[in-house]
Design a protein around this motif. Structure first.
Motif, PDB file in Angstrom:
ATOM      1  N   LEU A 329      38.282  -5.223  84.303  1.00 27.90           N
ATOM      2  CA  LEU A 329      38.374  -3.971  83.248  1.00 27.90           C
ATOM      3  C   LEU A 329      37.978  -2.076  83.570  1.00 27.90           C
ATOM      4  CD1 LEU A 329      34.975  -6.385  81.625  1.00 27.90           C
ATOM      5  CD2 LEU A 329      37.553  -5.415  80.200  1.00 27.90           C
ATOM      6  N   PHE A 330      38.276  -2.433  85.262  1.00 29.30           N
ATOM      7  CA  PHE A 330      39.372  -0.388  85.885  1.00 29.30           C
ATOM      8  C   PHE A 330      39.870  -0.733  85.157  1.00 29.30           C
ATOM      9  CE2 PHE A 330      34.998  -1.691  88.315  1.00 29.30           C
ATOM     10  CZ  PHE A 330      34.469  -0.718  87.975  1.00 29.30           C
ATOM     11  N   PRO A 349      28.178  -2.297  84.217  1.00 30.97           N
ATOM     12  CA  PRO A 349      29.216  -2.151  85.148  1.00 30.97           C
ATOM     13  C   PRO A 349      28.084  -1.852  86.889  1.00 30.97           C
ATOM     14  CG  PRO A 349      28.758   0.001  84.145  1.00 30.97           C
ATOM     15  CD  PRO A 349      28.453  -1.411  83.722  1.00 30.97           C
ATOM     16  N   PRO A 350      29.720  -1.648  87.836  1.00 36.06           N
ATOM     17  CA  PRO A 350      29.133  -1.264  89.436  1.00 36.06           C
ATOM     18  C   PRO A 350      28.744   0.194  89.148  1.00 36.06           C
ATOM     19  CG  PRO A 350      30.168  -2.706  89.627  1.00 36.06           C
ATOM     20  CD  PRO A 350      30.368  -2.198  87.750  1.00 36.06           C
ATOM     21  N   ARG A 351      27.915   1.051  90.227  1.00 36.07           N
ATOM     22  CA  ARG A 351      27.974   2.171  90.278  1.00 36.07           C
ATOM     23  C   ARG A 351      28.483   2.909  89.505  1.00 36.07           C
ATOM     24  NH1 ARG A 351      23.342   3.577  91.878  1.00 36.07           N
ATOM     25  NH2 ARG A 351      23.786   5.588  92.029  1.00 36.07           N
ATOM     26  N   ALA A 352      30.233   3.042  90.069  1.00 34.77           N
ATOM     27  CA  ALA A 352      30.749   3.837  88.663  1.00 34.77           C
ATOM     28  C   ALA A 352      31.211   4.111  87.700  1.00 34.77           C
ATOM     29  CB  ALA A 352      32.456   3.377  89.464  1.00 34.77           C
ATOM     30  N   GLY A 353      30.360   2.894  86.963  1.00 31.50           N
ATOM     31  CA  GLY A 353      30.262   3.102  85.661  1.00 31.50           C
ATOM     32  C   GLY A 353      31.934   2.742  84.409  1.00 31.50           C
ATOM     33  N   LYS A 368      27.247  -2.975  67.187  1.00 34.01           N
ATOM     34  CA  LYS A 368      26.120  -2.725  67.898  1.00 34.01           C
ATOM     35  C   LYS A 368      27.101  -2.428  69.791  1.00 34.01           C
ATOM     36  CE  LYS A 368      22.702  -4.521  65.290  1.00 34.01           C
ATOM     37  NZ  LYS A 368      21.217  -5.434  65.269  1.00 34.01           N
ATOM     38  N   ILE A 369      25.987  -2.194  70.606  1.00 40.43           N
ATOM     39  CA  ILE A 369      26.706  -1.847  72.240  1.00 40.43           C
ATOM     40  C   ILE A 369      24.545  -1.731  73.249  1.00 40.43           C
ATOM     41  CG2 ILE A 369      27.670  -1.044  73.600  1.00 40.43           C
ATOM     42  CD1 ILE A 369      29.155   0.223  71.685  1.00 40.43           C
ATOM     43  N   ALA A 370      25.380  -2.724  73.711  1.00 35.62           N
ATOM     44  CA  ALA A 370      24.104  -2.820  74.929  1.00 35.62           C
ATOM     45  C   ALA A 370      24.614  -2.157  75.913  1.00 35.62           C
ATOM     46  CB  ALA A 370      22.979  -4.186  75.337  1.00 35.62           C
ATOM     47  N   ALA A 371      24.000  -0.733  76.989  1.00 33.08           N
ATOM     48  CA  ALA A 371      24.664  -0.668  78.084  1.00 33.08           C
ATOM     49  C   ALA A 371      23.821  -0.800  78.877  1.00 33.08           C
ATOM     50  CB  ALA A 371      25.538   0.867  77.845  1.00 33.08           C
ATOM     51  N   VAL A 372      23.954  -1.291  80.126  1.00 33.36           N
ATOM     52  CA  VAL A 372      23.195  -1.404  81.102  1.00 33.36           C
ATOM     53  C   VAL A 372      23.902  -1.161  82.603  1.00 33.36           C
ATOM     54  CG1 VAL A 372      21.888  -3.145  82.874  1.00 33.36           C
ATOM     55  CG2 VAL A 372      22.570  -3.495  80.765  1.00 33.36           C
ATOM     56  N   SER A 373      22.620   0.225  82.967  1.00 32.38           N
ATOM     57  CA  SER A 373      23.211   1.028  84.470  1.00 32.38           C
ATOM     58  C   SER A 373      22.303   0.919  84.835  1.00 32.38           C
ATOM     59  CB  SER A 373      23.752   1.797  83.401  1.00 32.38           C
ATOM     60  OG  SER A 373      24.441   3.311  85.176  1.00 32.38           O
ATOM     61  N   CYS A 374      23.082   1.182  86.629  1.00 31.46           N
ATOM     62  CA  CYS A 374      22.383   1.279  87.688  1.00 31.46           C
ATOM     63  C   CYS A 374      22.345   2.340  88.332  1.00 31.46           C
ATOM     64  CB  CYS A 374      22.630   0.766  89.076  1.00 31.46           C
ATOM     65  SG  CYS A 374      24.282   0.369  89.494  1.00 31.46           S
ATOM     66  N   ALA A 380      25.361   8.608  81.354  1.00 32.97           N
ATOM     67  CA  ALA A 380      25.563   9.599  80.531  1.00 32.97           C
ATOM     68  C   ALA A 380      26.852   9.997  79.800  1.00 32.97           C
ATOM     69  CB  ALA A 380      24.540  10.531  80.830  1.00 32.97           C
ATOM     70  N   ARG A 381      27.539   9.607  81.135  1.00 34.22           N
ATOM     71  CA  ARG A 381      29.097  10.120  81.054  1.00 34.22           C
ATOM     72  C   ARG A 381      29.801   8.764  79.684  1.00 34.22           C
ATOM     73  NH1 ARG A 381      32.320   8.638  85.737  1.00 34.22           N
ATOM     74  NH2 ARG A 381      31.615   6.008  84.457  1.00 34.22           N
ATOM     75  N   ASP A 382      29.517   7.965  79.568  1.00 32.84           N
ATOM     76  CA  ASP A 382      30.423   7.101  79.418  1.00 32.84           C
ATOM     77  C   ASP A 382      29.724   6.874  77.584  1.00 32.84           C
ATOM     78  OD1 ASP A 382      31.187   5.924  81.173  1.00 32.84           O
ATOM     79  OD2 ASP A 382      29.965   3.912  81.795  1.00 32.84           O
ATOM     80  N   LEU A 383      28.526   7.643  77.474  1.00 27.40           N
ATOM     81  CA  LEU A 383      27.488   7.517  76.623  1.00 27.40           C
ATOM     82  C   LEU A 383      28.333   8.125  76.183  1.00 27.40           C
ATOM     83  CD1 LEU A 383      23.681   6.811  77.059  1.00 27.40           C
ATOM     84  CD2 LEU A 383      24.977   5.351  76.366  1.00 27.40           C
ATOM     85  N   SER A 384      28.379   9.692  76.388  1.00 30.95           N
ATOM     86  CA  SER A 384      29.154  10.678  75.586  1.00 30.95           C
ATOM     87  C   SER A 384      30.059  10.452  75.298  1.00 30.95           C
ATOM     88  CB  SER A 384      29.225  12.243  76.924  1.00 30.95           C
ATOM     89  OG  SER A 384      30.031  11.550  77.585  1.00 30.95           O
TER      90      SER A 384
END
Length: 419
Positions: A329-330, A349-353, A368-374, A380-384
């Motif tokens: 997906l990258f 996704p992994p830490r790279a987002g 609807k989107i559920a965004a999960v992140s470590c 924040a970049r992806d949400l923007s």
């Protein structure tokens, strides 16, 4: 290097205490806001020489290996055991607040879902064979020095009780004194041990190691650089109430408690969606749970993880249709034209987002989107990107999975308003 007296005013993003000086901020590991310290300073980094006036909020660490006075060195596994619990919770929440604020995202961030001692079922140990023993533990921060541990307040007690057996496995495999890594996962059927960074074993070394490991009880699998060395029993974990067997060295959430909290949030965001795309699906952490109520298409780049997900789905009766796709997906994100078939999307996704995937989601009609992140910064970049594409962030929840570290998980809920 000079020694000066400093007053710590706040915590930095990596968990170090920060003191303001005429030459700029100085970062001091293992310090607490309110501390007055004698510190050896080199550039912007400080090392505690003495705590002259401890903060009244500073608490005693629970592990003998923690901090500059830790047994066998300052263990790099934890950096915040000394921090007042209320400040600690606000620090972790603040990592998310500050990351979102840096991208102009104004949304209320929920309270931190707490982690507790003894919950970690997965750990990655540093290891090195010496003439007398196998050093096993965590690297001292900024160093290759391995702090040889005899206890760990973060890990499940059942793993701590098996440290000697883990050392036996490492000694049996290590052909020389080079450092390597041992990832240990507690499963329902025994320990799953994945060794990485080791030279290729000879046939004789393999046979000798297998003979030694077979004498140990409670070892489900041992693999070396992704290749299974021995598997007395298949390692089993549960995603909700569905059993799965992740691949050797495959990703699993570090604690069951955090995984269940994330899964509950994701399920609530998806709601009654008829068709869901689970992107970066791994071995099925979310996909298998969601397939109990929705049609799910799970997309993952790692072939062994896809195979594990498919096998778990085949064994479980009563699931809604669950399809899988192996896809990087990258390099090749799902396009907006493909996403039109789904009512909801989950991505973890992994830490790279998921920057490229977020750009396609921003062009999609998914409701609807559920965004999960470590990683709050890449989230924040992806949400923007998604907000710029017309989505609204409606909820953000931080989850503590890596206790006493500067890492935090996040689940964000987004909706595309009806036109």
């Amino acid at each position: 290097m000079s020694a000066i007296t400093l007053d710590i005013t706040r915590l930095g993003a990596e968990g170090d205490g920060i003191a303001e000086t005429a030459n700029g901020p100085v970062y001091v590991p293992f310090s607490h806001p309110g501390d007055r310290l004698k510190v050896a300073v080199e550039k912007s980094q400080g090392t505690i020489m003495a705590i002259t006036e401890p903060s009244p909020d500073r608490i005693a660490p629970v592990c003998r290996h923690f901090g500059p006075d830790g047994e066998n060195g300052a263990c790099g596994g934890c950096s915040l055991q000394h921090v007042d619990p209320a400040l600690y919770a606000e620090f972790k929440r603040g990592l998310v607040v500050n990351a979102l604020r840096s991208k102009g995202i104004d949304v209320e961030v929920g309270a931190l879902i707490a982690a507790h001692p003894g919950e970690r079922r997965r750990a990655v140990f540093a290891a090195r064979k010496t003439e007398k023993e196998l050093l096993l533990g965590f690297n001292q921060a900024g160093s290759h020095h391995i702090v040889n541990i005899s206890e760990c307040a973060v890990l499940k007690p059942s793993i701590v009780a098996r440290l000697e057996d883990i050392r036996i496995v490492g000694r049996a495999l290590a052909p020389n004194a080079e450092a390597f890594r041992m990832a240990v996962l507690e499963t329902l059927t025994g320990l799953d041990i994945s060794v990485e960074g080791m030279p290729k074993l000879s046939d004789q070394q393999r046979q000798s190691a297998i003979a030694i490991i077979l004498k140990l009880r409670g070892i489900a699998r041992v693999s070396v650089d992704g290749e299974i060395l021995i598997e007395p029993t298949r390692p089993i974990v549960r995603f909700g109430d569905i059993e799965a067997s992740p691949p050797a060295g495959g990703f699993t959430q570090a604690t069951v408690e955090a995984e269940e909290a994330m899964a509950e949030l994701v399920s609530g965001i998806v709601g009654k969606a008829k068709a869901v795309a689970d992107l970066f699906a791994g071995s099925g952490t979310f996909a298998l749970r969601l397939a109990q109520q929705s049609k799910v298409h799970a997309v993952e780049g790692d072939a062994p993880s896809v195979a594990a997900l498919e096998q778990a789905a085949r064994k479980r009766q009563g699931l809604k249709p669950l399809t899988t796709e192996r896809r990087d997906l990258f390099r090749r994100p799902m396009m907006a034209s493909e996403l039109k078939h789904f009512d909801a999307v989950v991505f973890d996704p992994p830490r790279a987002g998921a920057e490229s995937q977020s750009k396609e989601l921003a062009r999609s009609t998914v409701r609807k989107i559920a965004a999960v992140s470590c990683n709050p910064l890449t989230l924040a970049r992806d949400l923007s990107i998604l907000v710029a594409g017309g989505y609204r962030v409606v909820a953000v929840t931080p989850i503590d999975q890596f206790l006493w570290s500067p890492h935090v998980e996040v689940v964000a809920a987004l909706e595309r308003p009806k036109k």
